[in-house]
Enzyme design. Structure first.
Site, mmCIF file in Angstrom:
data_model
loop_
_atom_site.group_PDB
_atom_site.id
_atom_site.type_symbol
_atom_site.label_atom_id
_atom_site.label_comp_id
_atom_site.label_asym_id
_atom_site.label_seq_id
_atom_site.Cartn_x
_atom_site.Cartn_y
_atom_site.Cartn_z
ATOM 1 N N ARG A 166 23.353 -7.943 23.562
ATOM 2 C CA ARG A 166 22.593 -6.915 22.834
ATOM 3 C C ARG A 166 21.240 -6.724 23.507
ATOM 4 O O ARG A 166 20.560 -7.695 23.847
ATOM 5 C CB ARG A 166 22.390 -7.338 21.385
ATOM 6 N N ARG A 186 21.836 -12.492 21.254
ATOM 7 C CA ARG A 186 20.557 -11.901 20.810
ATOM 8 C C ARG A 186 19.497 -12.155 21.895
ATOM 9 O O ARG A 186 18.858 -13.201 21.914
ATOM 10 C CB ARG A 186 20.089 -12.557 19.514
ATOM 11 N N ASN A 203 23.292 -7.875 8.224
ATOM 12 C CA ASN A 203 21.974 -8.319 7.727
ATOM 13 C C ASN A 203 21.070 -7.111 7.507
ATOM 14 O O ASN A 203 20.467 -6.949 6.441
ATOM 15 C CB ASN A 203 21.296 -9.263 8.727
ATOM 16 N N ASP A 204 20.983 -6.281 8.536
ATOM 17 C CA ASP A 204 20.139 -5.096 8.386
ATOM 18 C C ASP A 204 20.831 -4.031 7.544
ATOM 19 O O ASP A 204 20.199 -3.380 6.710
ATOM 20 C CB ASP A 204 19.778 -4.529 9.759
ATOM 21 N N CYS A 239 28.918 -8.724 13.272
ATOM 22 C CA CYS A 239 28.156 -9.850 13.814
ATOM 23 C C CYS A 239 27.021 -10.293 12.900
ATOM 24 O O CYS A 239 26.266 -11.185 13.239
ATOM 25 C CB CYS A 239 27.614 -9.513 15.195
ATOM 26 N N GLU A 278 23.866 -0.590 11.706
ATOM 27 C CA GLU A 278 22.895 -1.289 10.858
ATOM 28 C C GLU A 278 22.130 -0.325 9.973
ATOM 29 O O GLU A 278 21.548 -0.711 8.973
ATOM 30 C CB GLU A 278 21.864 -2.018 11.725
ATOM 31 N N HIS A 293 15.107 -14.399 10.498
ATOM 32 C CA HIS A 293 15.534 -14.771 11.854
ATOM 33 C C HIS A 293 15.375 -16.240 12.173
ATOM 34 O O HIS A 293 16.175 -16.802 12.910
ATOM 35 C CB HIS A 293 14.843 -13.879 12.891
ATOM 36 N N ARG A 306 15.026 -8.060 3.755
ATOM 37 C CA ARG A 306 15.860 -9.239 3.988
ATOM 38 C C ARG A 306 15.062 -10.546 3.999
ATOM 39 O O ARG A 306 15.621 -11.634 3.970
ATOM 40 C CB ARG A 306 16.650 -9.087 5.303
#
Ligand code: PEP
Ligand code: MG
Length: 831
Positions: free
Chosen positions: A439, A403, A561-562, A609, A538, A296, A572
């Site tokens: 989100r 986010r 990503n997830d 995204c 995800e 992140h 990750r």
């Protein structure tokens, strides 16, 4: 009488500079005349002149005749023929391909090994600023006063005791790794050598804080020289402990004040919280020892366009606070010492990047459409409402992911409903009816929120995070949902729920939303009753219940990503195994295709995204998937739109179908490279002509030419083309006499066949042994699959032309790019 020998040209690429040079070296040993006749075009070349040989345009399978006459003709004939029979055919062997993976220093960047260190590029860019070693900056509050030896010693002793008990207290309930680190810290605080070193400095009239700092540097310097990496790692622990001791005496530095001027931050690791607590205006770059491209902190850096490299070993011990450094995260290096030539190189780099930006400026405000008319919305990922104006000015068509957890993390406190409402409303108004996907809280994993007091977990990414914590923290989530619902009255706000893994989670959230909406109705507060509710894809389980989820959700957004970390079972954050979770693995592409097909079959909207959405090389696959939207870090938006304009949806669908049948990500990459889109570029244009170059040497000249290709969007990898040009140059100098040089190469990194022409203000000496300096460079770069034979055709035409004084004089005496363009097109018979 002359001696003659007939043969068929065995060279796939004809007789170009390297084979010609090999023959020339043999023929030059003899006084006899040695010539080669091309029976196809009746041209006769002097074998002792490379230029003459190239001009005669020998192609594969041409009938050739060697003619030798003179005093030593027998010897000359025997040697040349022997070479033609045994060796000539190999002179055309491919040069080893240039590999995109390795870090390589361009020849134009003249720098010694000890003056730079390397890392892995995670956010591209260039930054020149002072370094700020973050751990040391945490100790910036030491006063200069010395109040007496006994008093300073007492302070130190007290600090040791309180830090010891603080660490000891925190040992309970810690996971194994964290406990081990804390135990190591405990032993350092109690270390007699440390105490002795500090005491010694205090006795020499240094105050306790500076004495601790002094001891910290002493141990860092001593350990730095050891061979063992493990021992070197202890430096960070010592620095941490010393920072802790200083904080015990003088209190912690106000974190916002750590940076007071623009700088490149250097740290072993930086958590998202630490990052968000720094003053973002001053962060010009990040150099980290740890971190991976989807952690992140890196996502945040990308979102803010902060150049970043990770994996820089011992960055904190090599670099000093206040030292002026250059972070070049286009190639993955940090330059520690700058010579004049390094400074000049970076001036040229800056010019190249500015020119490239101009090239893409036209895509900022155009919608993203494929060449066959299919729309794909290009949206931006943001973490604060302040970014909204910025992303729309850079071409975002929507906000695809806000986010929101970063709002909580930057103060490590829960923002109130009203505070959040103002933030979301601001983003909605800035978007002016373009959609804003907000989100809901996605805390957990690597995003900690101290004030929630969540228990540490052994596997936080598989743990208590995002939607899973909502029932426990109902009050907090209610405030957020209410704020978002209220903001929906001010624009096209949509709500997105993270980490959903089962139907009941979304049902719970929807029930909560209805409750809140009823409550707002009672209070006469406006909101959009039809605000769309979306689900992030995800967690793999959702893929198998998409039919059910489609009944509950209005739209979906794929969080690659997830999703990749759960599909491949790859943490990750773990750089060591990051390659296993390659988005271009056929398995992952199949997963994506299934998701999009199933959602579309039920008439619902689906975007992406995760970081994959900004991956330029994957663009044909993303278009082929038929996604409705992609949402990415704002910096790349014009570039991505330009890429979409050059692609056809129909062709991309076919590429995707082939890709999912490949057997590895490497095969997918080769497939993408083979299908690279050829922009509709003429081989030469005015933006490839410079008539007043101030290049000082051959390296700069080649760099300038290659940079023209980059600025004109004819390559995305100028440094690799530069290396390919130099690979040829190393075998054979391309200065052809008469003040002209023709560097050239074939390249898999060229998107279009291109000719650049550069006239130098001051002629450049191409080779130390040559008198004749180069006044004009004409560089030829041809795409790797040169089936039409453009490389040899153009090269030999150019070589022939350069032998004519009319051609040379015209170019030497004209400085108008338009006139030069017309002349070159006519001379080289280019349509
Ligand atoms: C994702 O997982 O792809 C995503 C966009 O969410 P985050 O990176 O914030 O976890
Ligand atoms: Mg995620």
């Amino acid at each position: 009488m002359s001696l003659e020998y007939s043969f068929i040209c065995p060279l796939k690429n004809g007789i170009h500079a390297r084979p010609a040079n090999a023959l020339e070296l043999i023929a030059a040993k003899y006084s006899s005349n040695v010539s080669l006749r091309n029976e196809r075009n009746a041209r006769i070349a002097n074998v002792k002149s490379v230029l003459s040989m190239i001009s005669a345009d020998f192609k594969l399978n041409d009938s050739c005749k060697l003619i030798v006459n003179g005093d030593d003709e027998n010897a000359a004939y025997d040697t040349v023929v022997a070479y033609l029979k045994n060796g000539f055919a190999e002179s055309d062997e491919q040069l080893p391909p240039v590999c995109a993976e390795e870090i390589s220093i361009p020849p134009s960047l003249k720098i010694e090994k000890q003056d730079y260190c390397t890392g892995t590029v995670v956010v591209k860019g260039l930054s020149i600023a002072k370094a700020a070693i973050l751990n040391n900056l945490f100790t910036a509050n030491i006063p200069s006063v010395f109040i007496g030896k006994d008093e300073e010693l007492a302070k130190f002793k007290k600090a040791v005791d309180s830090l010891k008990s603080k660490i000891a207290d925190s040992l309970t309930n810690k996971a194994k790794t964290e406990r081990k680190i804390l135990e190591a810290h405990l032993s350092i605080v109690s270390d007699p050598e440390l105490a002795e070193k500090v005491t010694e400095s205090i006795r020499a009239s240094m105050n306790a804080g500076n004495a601790i700092l002094n001891a910290s540097s002493y141990f860092a310097d001593t350990l730095k020289n050891t061979q063992s990496e493990l021992i070197q790692q202890r430096i960070f622990d010592i620095q941490d402990v010393c920072t802790g001791l200083i904080e015990q005496i003088y209190g912690a530095v106000q974190k916002k004040d750590i940076l007071v001027e623009p700088c490149i931050c250097v740290a072993q690791n930086l958590t998202p919280n630490q990052f968000l607590n720094l003053d973002r205006r001053f962060i010009k770059g990040l150099v980290l020892s740890h971190g991976s491209s989807t952690s992140h902190t890196i996502i945040l850096a990308r979102s803010f366009g902060i150049p970043t490299i990770v994996g820089v070993e011992h960055a904190q011990t090599i670099i000093r606070t206040g030292q002026e450094i250059i972070l070049d995260s286009n190639i993955g290096i940090v330059i520690l010492r700058q010579s004049e030539s390094v400074k000049r190189y970076y001036l040229l780099e800056q010019r190249k990047l500015n020119n490239r930006k101009k090239q893409y400026a036209k895509f900022v405000q155009t919608p993203a459409l494929t060449s066959d008319g299919r729309q794909i919305e290009v949206a931006a990922n943001i973490v604060s409402s302040q970014e909204a104006d910025l992303v729309f000015n850079n071409g975002a068509q929507a906000i695809g992911l806000f986010r929101t957890e970063m709002l909580y993390m930057s103060n490590d406190a829960i923002p109130s409903e009203d505070q959040q409402f103002e933030i979301y409303k601001k983003a909605a108004i800035a978007a002016a009816q373009k959609s804003v996907i907000i989100r809901t809280l996605d805390i957990g994993g690597d995003k900690e929120l101290q004030c929630l007091n969540l228990e540490p977990e052994a596997n936080p990414f598989l743990g208590y995070r995002a939607v899973r914590i909502y029932p426990e923290f109902e009050k907090i989530i209610t405030a957020q949902l209410t704020a978002i619902i209220r903001a929906s009255a001010f624009g096209a706000v949509k709500m997105l729920i993270p980490m959903v893994s089962s139907l009941d989670e979304i049902v719970w959230v929807k029930r909560k939303i209805i409750e809140i909406q009823n409550h707002l109705l009672e209070q006469n507060i406006n909101f959009n009753n039809n605000m769309p509710i979306g689900i992030m894809i995800e967690v793999p389980s959702t893929i198998f219940i998409l039919d059910q989820l489609c009944n509950e959700a209005d739209f979906f957004s794929i969080g690659t990503n997830d999703l990749a970390q759960y599909v491949f079972a790859v943490d990750r954050e773990n750089k060591k195994i990051a390659k296993l979770a390659d988005n271009l693995q056929p398995a992952f592409l199949r997963v994506l295709k299934t998701i999009v097909q199933q959602i579309h079959a039920r008439g619902k909207w689906v975007g992406m995204c995760g970081e994959m959405a900004g991956q330029i090389e994957a663009m044909p696959l993303l278009v082929g998937l038929g996604l409705d939207e992609i949402s990415l870090g704002c910096d790349n938006i014009p570039l991505v739109k330009a890429a979409i304009h050059s692609l056809s949806f129909e062709k991309c669908s076919r590429i995707l179908d082939s890709a999912i049948n490949c057997t590895s990500s490497q095969e997918v990459r080769s497939l993408l490279a083979a299908n690279q889109n050829t922009p509709d570029f003429a081989i030469i244009d005015t933006d490839l002509i410079v008539t007043d170059s101030d290049s000082l040497n051959k390296e700069e000249a080649v760099k300038q030419a290659v940079d023209l290709l980059f600025a004109a969007a004819r390559t995305d990898k100028p440094q690799l083309i530069e290396r390919e040009v130099w690979n040829r140059e190393a075998v054979y100098s391309t200065s052809l006499g008469y003040g002209f040089a023709i560097p050239h190469c074939k390249s898999a990194y060229a998107k279009a066949n291109s000719i650049c022409l550069i006239k130098f203000k001051n002629p450049i000496r191409w080779n130390p042994q040559e008198e004749d300096a180069v006044k004009i460079l004409i560089m030829l770069v041809v795409k790797q699959d040169d089936s039409a034979g453009t490389h040899m055709q153009v090269f030999s035409k150019l070589a022939r032309k350069i032998m004519h004084s009319d051609f040379r004089n015209f170019l030497l005496s004209n400085d108008d790019a338009g006139v030069i363009l017309k002349f070159l097109k006519e001379s080289l018979e280019i349509k």
